[in-house]
Design a protein around this motif. Structure first.
Motif, PDB file in Angstrom:
ATOM      1  N   GLU A  24       0.839  -1.187   0.000  1.00 24.49           N
ATOM      2  CA  GLU A  24       0.000   0.000   0.000  1.00 24.49           C
ATOM      3  C   GLU A  24       0.875   1.238   0.000  1.00 24.49           C
ATOM      4  OE1 GLU A  24      -3.390   0.798  -0.024  1.00 24.49           O
ATOM      5  OE2 GLU A  24      -3.458  -1.236  -0.797  1.00 24.49           O
ATOM      6  N   LYS A  25       1.898   1.215   0.879  1.00 26.48           N
ATOM      7  CA  LYS A  25       2.735   2.393   1.010  1.00 26.48           C
ATOM      8  C   LYS A  25       4.117   1.982   1.513  1.00 26.48           C
ATOM      9  CE  LYS A  25       1.759   5.317   4.417  1.00 26.48           C
ATOM     10  NZ  LYS A  25       1.258   6.462   5.196  1.00 26.48           N
ATOM     11  N   ASN A  27       7.407   3.761   3.198  1.00 24.04           N
ATOM     12  CA  ASN A  27       7.750   5.009   3.860  1.00 24.04           C
ATOM     13  C   ASN A  27       9.224   4.991   4.256  1.00 24.04           C
ATOM     14  OD1 ASN A  27       7.252   7.539   4.931  1.00 24.04           O
ATOM     15  ND2 ASN A  27       6.778   6.728   6.943  1.00 24.04           N
ATOM     16  N   ARG A  81       5.596  11.257  -2.563  1.00 25.67           N
ATOM     17  CA  ARG A  81       5.373  12.463  -1.763  1.00 25.67           C
ATOM     18  C   ARG A  81       6.480  12.582  -0.729  1.00 25.67           C
ATOM     19  NH1 ARG A  81       0.468  13.172   2.417  1.00 25.67           N
ATOM     20  NH2 ARG A  81       1.598  11.452   3.340  1.00 25.67           N
TER      21      ARG A  81
END
Length: 167
Positions: A24-25, A27, A81
Motif C-alpha cells: 500500500e505504502k 515510507n 510524496r
C-alpha cells in the motif's frame, strides 16, 4: 538424503522468486544535520554534511540530497510524496549566492551577459519543494526510485528554513 533437501530448497527458491509484491505504502525517513553558514565575502553559503549544492540557473544555491531507493520486484509507483518536519528558521544567512545563468562563450564579455549576472534571483514561496525531482529507473533489472529531497528551503514568507526530517 541430501539430494532431496537440495531439491526442496531449489523448488522453494524458484517458487518465491516469481512472487509479485503488493504494498500500500513504502515510507522512508531521512534525518539531516543542522546546516552550517559559511561567510564568503558578501555571500553566505549553506553547507550540510552529505548534501550537494543545487544548480538551477538564476536560483539560490541550496543543499539537497539525492536518494536512491531499491524497490521490490514488479513494484509499480502511483505517486511519490515528501513531507518536511521539525522545521527551524535559519538566521543570519545574508546574500545567498545564486547559480549563474548560462551564457554562450562568444557572449561571455558582452553587456547582456554582464546585466544578466547582476539580476537578483527570484524565488517562489516554498522554494524548492520538499521533493524537486523523481524518476523510476532500472539498474541491472531492478527498479530504483531516484529522488531529490530538499531540507533547506524558503517558506511562504520567504524566510530561509531547515527541516531536520523528511519522510
Amino acid at each position: 538424503g541430501n539430494m532431496r533437501y537440495i531439491f526442496i530448497y531449489c523448488a522453494v527458491l524458484i517458487l518465491f522468486s516469481f512472487k509479485t509484491y503488493s504494498f500500500e505504502k513504502l515510507n522512508f525517513e531521512y534525518e539531516f544535520k543542522q546546516p552550517l553558514l559559511i561567510r564568503d565575502g558578501n555571500h553566505t553559503r549553506i553547507y550540510s554534511e552529505g548534501l550537494v549544492d543545487s544548480i538551477v540557473p538564476g536560483k539560490p544555491i541550496l543543499p539537497f540530497k539525492q536518494v536512491r531507493i531499491l524497490l521490490p520486484p514488479e513494484t509499480s509507483i502511483k505517486w511519490v510524496r515528501a513531507v518536511r518536519s521539525n522545521e527551524i528558521k535559519i538566521k543570519g544567512a545574508r546574500g545567498l549566492p545564486r547559480y549563474p545563468h548560462m551564457v554562450p562563450l562568444n557572449l561571455l564579455n558582452s553587456d547582456d551577459a554582464k546585466r544578466a549576472s547582476l539580476v537578483n534571483y527570484e524565488i517562489e514561496a516554498q522554494y524548492p519543494s520538499a521533493l524537486s525531482y523523481f524518476s523510476l529507473q532500472k539498474y541491472h533489472g531492478f527498479n530504483v526510485l531516484v529522488a531529490n529531497i530538499n531540507p533547506v528551503y524558503f517558506n511562504d514568507d520567504r524566510e530561509l528554513m531547515f527541516a531536520k526530517n523528511i519522510s
